[in-house]
Design an enzyme around this catalytic site. Structure first.
Site, PDB file in Angstrom:
ATOM      1  N   LYS A 178       0.535  -1.044   0.342  1.00  0.00           N
ATOM      2  CA  LYS A 178       0.510   0.423   0.007  1.00  0.00           C
ATOM      3  C   LYS A 178       1.277   1.105  -0.355  1.00  0.00           C
ATOM      4  O   LYS A 178       1.462   1.746   1.403  1.00  0.00           O
ATOM      5  CB  LYS A 178      -1.345  -0.245   1.165  1.00  0.00           C
ATOM      6  CG  LYS A 178      -1.949   0.683   1.174  1.00  0.00           C
ATOM      7  CD  LYS A 178      -1.989   2.007   0.755  1.00  0.00           C
ATOM      8  CE  LYS A 178      -2.061   2.833   2.007  1.00  0.00           C
ATOM      9  NZ  LYS A 178      -1.775   4.737   2.046  1.00  0.00           N
ATOM     10  N   GLU A 254       9.906   1.436  11.110  1.00  0.00           N
ATOM     11  CA  GLU A 254      10.780   2.689  11.054  1.00  0.00           C
ATOM     12  C   GLU A 254      10.549   3.919  11.140  1.00  0.00           C
ATOM     13  O   GLU A 254       9.796   3.574   9.747  1.00  0.00           O
ATOM     14  CB  GLU A 254      11.942   2.419   9.264  1.00  0.00           C
ATOM     15  CG  GLU A 254      13.269   3.310   9.665  1.00  0.00           C
ATOM     16  CD  GLU A 254      13.359   4.587   8.411  1.00  0.00           C
ATOM     17  OE1 GLU A 254      12.905   5.455   9.275  1.00  0.00           O
ATOM     18  OE2 GLU A 254      12.554   4.130   7.100  1.00  0.00           O
ATOM     19  N   CYS A 288      13.930  11.023   6.980  1.00  0.00           N
ATOM     20  CA  CYS A 288      13.549  10.521   8.811  1.00  0.00           C
ATOM     21  C   CYS A 288      14.806  10.509   8.821  1.00  0.00           C
ATOM     22  O   CYS A 288      15.000  10.958  10.326  1.00  0.00           O
ATOM     23  CB  CYS A 288      13.104   8.939   8.525  1.00  0.00           C
ATOM     24  SG  CYS A 288      13.824   8.094   8.017  1.00  0.00           S
ATOM     25  N   GLU A 390       9.315  16.471  15.485  1.00  0.00           N
ATOM     26  CA  GLU A 390       9.831  15.982  13.952  1.00  0.00           C
ATOM     27  C   GLU A 390       8.740  17.148  12.538  1.00  0.00           C
ATOM     28  O   GLU A 390       7.848  16.383  12.750  1.00  0.00           O
ATOM     29  CB  GLU A 390       9.776  14.931  13.803  1.00  0.00           C
ATOM     30  CG  GLU A 390       9.813  14.431  12.919  1.00  0.00           C
ATOM     31  CD  GLU A 390       9.402  13.365  11.395  1.00  0.00           C
ATOM     32  OE1 GLU A 390       8.730  12.460  11.824  1.00  0.00           O
ATOM     33  OE2 GLU A 390      10.353  12.259  11.119  1.00  0.00           O
TER      34      GLU A 390
END
Ligand SMILES: NC(=O)C1=CN([C@@H]2O[C@H](COP(=O)(O)OP(=O)(O)OC[C@H]3O[C@@H](n4cnc5c(N)ncnc54)[C@H](O)[C@@H]3O)[C@@H](O)[C@H]2O)C=CC1
Ligand SMILES: O=C(O)/C=C/C=C(\O)C(=O)O
Length: 486
Positions: A178, A254, A288, A390
């Site tokens: 997906k 992750e 990331c 973040e």
């Protein structure tokens, strides 16, 4: 306009209920593709196709046959390099050189590295002493885990999706992918590659759609999905983990980061500037592993801030294919608004805006794209929102430090633990620091220098588990011990 379907059992199919959604260009704001949106029954069909394929021709492949097929997949990606570059650029809007030198070659390499790994990894074995003196032999047998649900993000779509599909197939699993709703093009294109090289039908499937109450949730909730691998936001990981708890399915995550870059006064200054500039601004900060907190030893603080400012102001905005363009837009209006809200918050919290802080001037043709200025702040407290949360944008806060102990404390003062980058010529110090910073990945005098055999993943809220090289086998296989009395 480009019509993009789901890829189920080797066929490109529309959603059963005919639902579709638009893919919008991050560069111009135009609708560039119409995407089939998988409903629950489409996802069910894809999962059943993957489950059936586990029992079919795929299960008769020897390891060597799988290895050869994965090499063919990689070679076909390379043959269709331009198609993948074009699709990835359309999806992300990032400059052509990043696609050509990093994202697409890594997509092909992700199949080869895990083909090599599965071929070369030794089998665990132990001799056991027994009272009769004859002993017993223990040996490990790895079997595929089953149907793997792959939920992938939009920031490096092809590279991060194949990073999961490569090892999953190498280990003999089947997959349902997906991709992010923002970046569906390369996952579906990979279906053409799978068909071309003869990967059995149902081994690789793609369902398009969104997260909650859509294809993402339908996939992760499906009881015939045996394990889920995910890259994306930490909150999404929590939702997926709840879904995976039903049936106690395994997960590999992750997730986000708030990575520290640490620059000592004895560093090679130009290399440190180059490294931190890449780690803060590459892919418009949508990495990331990127650096959003920079700590600089006090004697070089002012010089460092001035030099990084110069780098930030040197970016060239434009279409991904335009000559000299080295900087792209953010992925979506929603993400642009999120990053801009942090830019605003930094000002409200009293930051000194060294550069940037808003939307740049761009040519008329690009004005509806999601452009944003690379931004540097100084002067914030350690608990300010832009220092703790973040952002996933092209920005960083720079703060001076005086001692090694102090900067270790600052680097570890976060809920995340993905990566760090340390710049110093004092290697004993670098080793000491690397041992004390609580992250999964520590770079010294480098950043994003990737050997695909190494463990990749994060501590704390940055992830669960490690992938890469043999570490991927832990997640993508079941390990059975066989004990034979001699
Ligand atoms: N590599 C990374 O660490 C990434 C981090 N992010 C962070 O996440 C923020 C939001 O970006 P999003 O695209 O919304 O990330 P996200 O985590 O929501 O999306 C990643 C993937 O998860 C799927 N998803 C979302 N909710 C789901 C659910 N409940 N069940 C199953 N699948 C689900 C999405 O459709 C997409 O394929 C970014 O601003 C950034 O901070 C985003 C992408 C990558
Ligand atoms: O090199 C890799 O495997 C991954 C790099 C980047 C990410 O995972 C990310 O930005 O999400």
């Amino acid at each position: 306009m480009r019509q993009v379907e789901n890829f189920i059992r080797g066929e490109f199919v529309a959603a059963r209920d005919g639902k579709r959604f638009d893919k919008v260009s991050p560069v111009t704001g135009e609708v560039i593709a119409s995407i089939a949106e998988a409903g629950r029954s489409d996802v069910n069909e894809a999962v059943l196709a993957a489950k059936a394929a586990l029992q079919g021709e795929w299960s008769t492949f020897t390891t060597n046959q799988r290895v050869e097929m994965l090499y063919e997949v990689a070679d076909e990606i390379t043959r269709r390099f331009e198609d993948f570059v074009e699709a990835e650029m359309a999806d992300t809007g990032q400059p052509s050189h990043v696609m050509r030198h990093v994202f697409i070659p890594r997509g092909a390499a992700n199949f080869k590295i895990f083909a090599d790994t599965i071929k070369n990894v030794p089998t665990e074995s132990f001799m056991l002493d027994t009272p009769d003196g004859a002993g017993a032999l223990n040996y490990g047998v790895r079997t595929p885990k089953g149907v793997i649900g792959v939920i992938s993000p939009w920031n490096a779509p092809f590279m991060l999706m194949t990073w999961k599909v490569g090892p999953a197939l190498a280990c003999g699993n089947t997959v349902v992918v997906k991709p992010s709703e923002e970046t569906p093009l390369t996952s579906v294109l990979l279906g053409e590659v799978m068909n071309k090289v003869g990967v059995p039908k149902g081994v690789y499937n793609v369902v398009n759609g969104f997260g909650p109450d859509s294809a993402g949730a339908f996939l992760t909730e499906h009881k015939d999905v045996d394990a889920i691998t995910f890259t994306g936001e930490t909150r999404t990981g929590t939702a997926i983990m709840k879904a995976a708890a039903e049936g106690t399915r395994d997960v590999s995550f992750e997730m986000g980061g708030k990575n520290a870059g640490i620059v000592f006064a004895d560093c090679d200054f130009d290399k440190a500037i180059e490294g931190i500039s890449r780690s803060s601004f590459l892919n418009s900060g949508q990495v990331c592993l990127g650096t959003e907190r920079v700590y600089v030893e006090r004697p070089i603080f002012d010089k460092f801030v001035a030099a990084l400012k110069e780098k930030a102001e040197a970016v060239n905005y434009g279409k991904p294919t335009d000559e000299g363009v080295n900087y792209g837009p953010l992925i979506s209006k929603e993400h642009q608004n999120k990053v801009l809200s942090y830019y605003q918050k930094a000002v409200e919290d009293g930051a000194t805006v060294v550069t940037g802080g808003g939307v740049p001037e761009v040519p008329e043709a690009l004005k509806d794209g999601n452009w944003i200025q690379p931004t540097i702040w100084t002067g914030l407290s350690d608990d300010a929102a832009v220092v703790r949360e973040e952002i996933f944008g092209p920005c960083c806060h720079i703060r001076p430090f005086d001692t090694e102990e102090e900067v270790i404390g600052l680097a570890n003062n976060t809920d995340y633990g993905l990566a760090t980058t340390i710049w110093t010529k004092d290697l004993p110090r670098a080793h000491r620091m690397a041992a004390k910073i609580d992250v999964g990945i520590c770079w010294v005098n480098s950043w994003f220098l990737r050997d695909l055999r190494t463990a990749f993943g994060g501590t704390k809220q940055s992830g669960i588990g490690r992938e890469g090289g043999v570490h991927s086998l832990e997640f993508y296989t079941e390990l059975r011990n066989v004990c034979v009395k001699l």
